[in-house]
Design a protein around this motif. Sequence first.
Motif, PDB file in Angstrom:
ATOM      1  N   ALA A 181      -9.060   0.320  -2.683  1.00  0.00           N
ATOM      2  CA  ALA A 181      -9.053   1.956  -3.240  1.00  0.00           C
ATOM      3  C   ALA A 181      -7.711   2.240  -3.881  1.00  0.00           C
ATOM      4  N   SER A 182      -6.664   1.624  -3.477  1.00  0.00           N
ATOM      5  CA  SER A 182      -5.414   1.974  -3.763  1.00  0.00           C
ATOM      6  C   SER A 182      -5.066   1.465  -5.206  1.00  0.00           C
ATOM      7  N   GLN A 183      -6.076   0.469  -5.735  1.00  0.00           N
ATOM      8  CA  GLN A 183      -5.803   0.094  -6.895  1.00  0.00           C
ATOM      9  C   GLN A 183      -6.354   0.897  -8.134  1.00  0.00           C
ATOM     10  N   ARG A 184      -7.204   1.902  -7.787  1.00  0.00           N
ATOM     11  CA  ARG A 184      -7.750   2.719  -8.499  1.00  0.00           C
ATOM     12  C   ARG A 184      -6.552   3.633  -9.328  1.00  0.00           C
ATOM     13  N   GLY A 185      -6.647   3.720 -10.641  1.00  0.00           N
ATOM     14  CA  GLY A 185      -5.367   4.090 -11.452  1.00  0.00           C
ATOM     15  C   GLY A 185      -4.149   3.477 -11.480  1.00  0.00           C
ATOM     16  N   GLY A 186      -4.264   2.277 -10.961  1.00  0.00           N
ATOM     17  CA  GLY A 186      -3.000   1.460 -10.817  1.00  0.00           C
ATOM     18  C   GLY A 186      -2.379   0.829 -12.167  1.00  0.00           C
ATOM     19  N   ASP A 187      -2.963   0.848 -13.101  1.00  0.00           N
ATOM     20  CA  ASP A 187      -2.559   0.199 -14.127  1.00  0.00           C
ATOM     21  C   ASP A 187      -0.855   0.517 -14.613  1.00  0.00           C
ATOM     22  N   ARG A 188      -0.149  -0.157 -15.128  1.00  0.00           N
ATOM     23  CA  ARG A 188       1.215   0.145 -15.317  1.00  0.00           C
ATOM     24  C   ARG A 188       1.435  -0.626 -16.634  1.00  0.00           C
ATOM     25  N   ALA A 203      -3.596   9.575  -2.396  1.00  0.00           N
ATOM     26  CA  ALA A 203      -3.262   8.285  -2.460  1.00  0.00           C
ATOM     27  C   ALA A 203      -2.684   7.839  -0.877  1.00  0.00           C
ATOM     28  N   LEU A 204      -1.918   8.877  -0.529  1.00  0.00           N
ATOM     29  CA  LEU A 204      -1.439   8.806   0.964  1.00  0.00           C
ATOM     30  C   LEU A 204      -2.458   8.284   2.075  1.00  0.00           C
ATOM     31  N   ALA A 205      -3.702   8.668   1.654  1.00  0.00           N
ATOM     32  CA  ALA A 205      -4.779   8.409   2.642  1.00  0.00           C
ATOM     33  C   ALA A 205      -4.914   6.772   2.922  1.00  0.00           C
ATOM     34  N   TRP A 206      -4.806   6.006   1.992  1.00  0.00           N
ATOM     35  CA  TRP A 206      -5.026   4.578   1.930  1.00  0.00           C
ATOM     36  C   TRP A 206      -4.030   3.866   2.820  1.00  0.00           C
ATOM     37  N   PRO A 207      -2.828   4.300   2.908  1.00  0.00           N
ATOM     38  CA  PRO A 207      -1.853   3.343   4.084  1.00  0.00           C
ATOM     39  C   PRO A 207      -2.246   4.001   5.327  1.00  0.00           C
ATOM     40  N   VAL A 208      -2.697   5.192   5.358  1.00  0.00           N
ATOM     41  CA  VAL A 208      -3.214   5.850   6.813  1.00  0.00           C
ATOM     42  C   VAL A 208      -4.404   5.180   7.257  1.00  0.00           C
ATOM     43  N   LEU A 209      -5.227   4.876   6.270  1.00  0.00           N
ATOM     44  CA  LEU A 209      -6.551   4.117   6.312  1.00  0.00           C
ATOM     45  C   LEU A 209      -6.293   2.714   7.036  1.00  0.00           C
ATOM     46  N   ILE A 251     -10.265  -5.141  10.121  1.00  0.00           N
ATOM     47  CA  ILE A 251      -9.883  -5.922   8.730  1.00  0.00           C
ATOM     48  C   ILE A 251     -10.370  -5.210   7.625  1.00  0.00           C
ATOM     49  N   ALA A 252     -11.718  -4.854   8.001  1.00  0.00           N
ATOM     50  CA  ALA A 252     -12.490  -4.127   6.816  1.00  0.00           C
ATOM     51  C   ALA A 252     -11.789  -2.836   6.297  1.00  0.00           C
ATOM     52  N   LEU A 253     -11.589  -2.058   7.113  1.00  0.00           N
ATOM     53  CA  LEU A 253     -10.499  -0.783   6.965  1.00  0.00           C
ATOM     54  C   LEU A 253      -9.511  -1.234   6.014  1.00  0.00           C
ATOM     55  N   VAL A 254      -8.504  -2.239   6.105  1.00  0.00           N
ATOM     56  CA  VAL A 254      -7.578  -2.764   5.566  1.00  0.00           C
ATOM     57  C   VAL A 254      -7.866  -3.145   4.135  1.00  0.00           C
ATOM     58  N   VAL A 255      -8.855  -3.881   4.103  1.00  0.00           N
ATOM     59  CA  VAL A 255      -9.654  -4.496   2.570  1.00  0.00           C
ATOM     60  C   VAL A 255     -10.063  -3.175   1.879  1.00  0.00           C
ATOM     61  N   VAL A 256     -10.534  -2.235   2.377  1.00  0.00           N
ATOM     62  CA  VAL A 256     -11.093  -1.148   1.734  1.00  0.00           C
ATOM     63  C   VAL A 256      -9.918  -0.251   1.256  1.00  0.00           C
ATOM     64  N   ALA A 257      -8.690  -0.175   2.108  1.00  0.00           N
ATOM     65  CA  ALA A 257      -7.573   0.640   1.651  1.00  0.00           C
ATOM     66  C   ALA A 257      -7.018  -0.027   0.419  1.00  0.00           C
ATOM     67  N   GLY A 258      -6.827  -1.242   0.643  1.00  0.00           N
ATOM     68  CA  GLY A 258      -6.151  -1.989  -0.423  1.00  0.00           C
ATOM     69  C   GLY A 258      -7.142  -2.071  -1.718  1.00  0.00           C
ATOM     70  N   LEU A 279       0.878  -1.257  -0.021  1.00  0.00           N
ATOM     71  CA  LEU A 279       0.177  -0.126  -0.276  1.00  0.00           C
ATOM     72  C   LEU A 279       0.935   1.256  -0.083  1.00  0.00           C
ATOM     73  N   THR A 280       2.086   1.189   0.795  1.00  0.00           N
ATOM     74  CA  THR A 280       2.971   2.429   0.748  1.00  0.00           C
ATOM     75  C   THR A 280       3.513   2.566  -0.465  1.00  0.00           C
ATOM     76  N   VAL A 281       3.925   1.566  -1.189  1.00  0.00           N
ATOM     77  CA  VAL A 281       4.610   1.675  -2.297  1.00  0.00           C
ATOM     78  C   VAL A 281       3.727   2.299  -3.326  1.00  0.00           C
ATOM     79  N   ALA A 282       2.556   1.657  -3.318  1.00  0.00           N
ATOM     80  CA  ALA A 282       1.391   2.385  -4.143  1.00  0.00           C
ATOM     81  C   ALA A 282       1.181   3.784  -4.217  1.00  0.00           C
TER      82      ALA A 282
END
Length: 309
Positions: free
Chosen positions: A275-282, A120-126, A266-273, A108-111
């Motif tokens: 959400a972090s995938q949005r716009g994650g194509d490489r 995007a920094l909000a998701w590792p914090v969440l 655990i629900a917060l971790v799943v939601v953060a994970g 999550l931090t790498v993403a």
Amino acid sequence: MSTRKGGGPIPPWGLTVAAMFSVQLSSALSVGLIAEVGAAGTAWLRLSLGAIIFLAIARPPLRSVRRPDILPLLGLGIATGLMTIMFLAAVERIPLGTTVAIEFLGPLTVAAIRSHTRRALAWPVLALLGVVLLTEPWHGSVDLLGIMFAAIAAAGWGAYILLTQLVGDRFTGIGALSLTVPIAAATAAVVGIPQAAGHLNWGILAGALGVAILMPVLPFVLELKALRRMTSTAFGTLMSLEPAFAVLLGLLVLHQQPTIVQFVGIALVVVAGAASQRGGDRKPPPLAEPATMGPASEPLSVNGPGQEA
């Protein structure tokens, strides 16, 4: 049995779910081995037997390796070995779901850092908030050593992702694992062999073979099949359910009953994970040479490990 249009009888999301289940089942079943041969000994056995299986099904394409590839391959193998040891050392001390949730902070931090956006920094914090709810430090019974091991595994998973992309830009397929997993096994052997020495028997070896098949062999095959039929963003979003699977297997296999507060965590971790995938194509750069470690349609797995190999 009829097949689905554009693929086999099992949908790609089903393959991804099966891969996650296999990974976490391997982690849960590894707890019994840890009691016999220690965390490092279990990591060494699991990685060594996994390496033997990969070497049996794919010849290491040593002739395709160039000098600039050596350091990334070594780094990926070493990161995999260290991450596996630290993950299993954490599982020995704290619940499986908590370990996976903490480890999830790494990718999550790498993403977040690579997205170059403050949002995007909000998701590792969440996710970190979710981890706090999982560990419930206000009860005063936090295993700091277990959390430290899981945090090191998180850093290892972050490094693993970055190195996997470097290696994956050059090579694809199972052949890459036939190079990196033996390096990981050799890394784990440094502390694993002394820890396991004198405790090995045929029963332990059979158990180690079982968890090695569950992780990394079976998930890698399932993920390859899934990734051929779905986008990397969809795959990553599904993989964000991994901490939830860890809680489920921890409950069913290890009888680790989470509290309501921990379920919220655990629900917060799943939601953060997710959400972090949005716009994650490489879009990876083209391979430098036509010689690869596998078909071009087979990307190098980025599972993690317990998620790791």
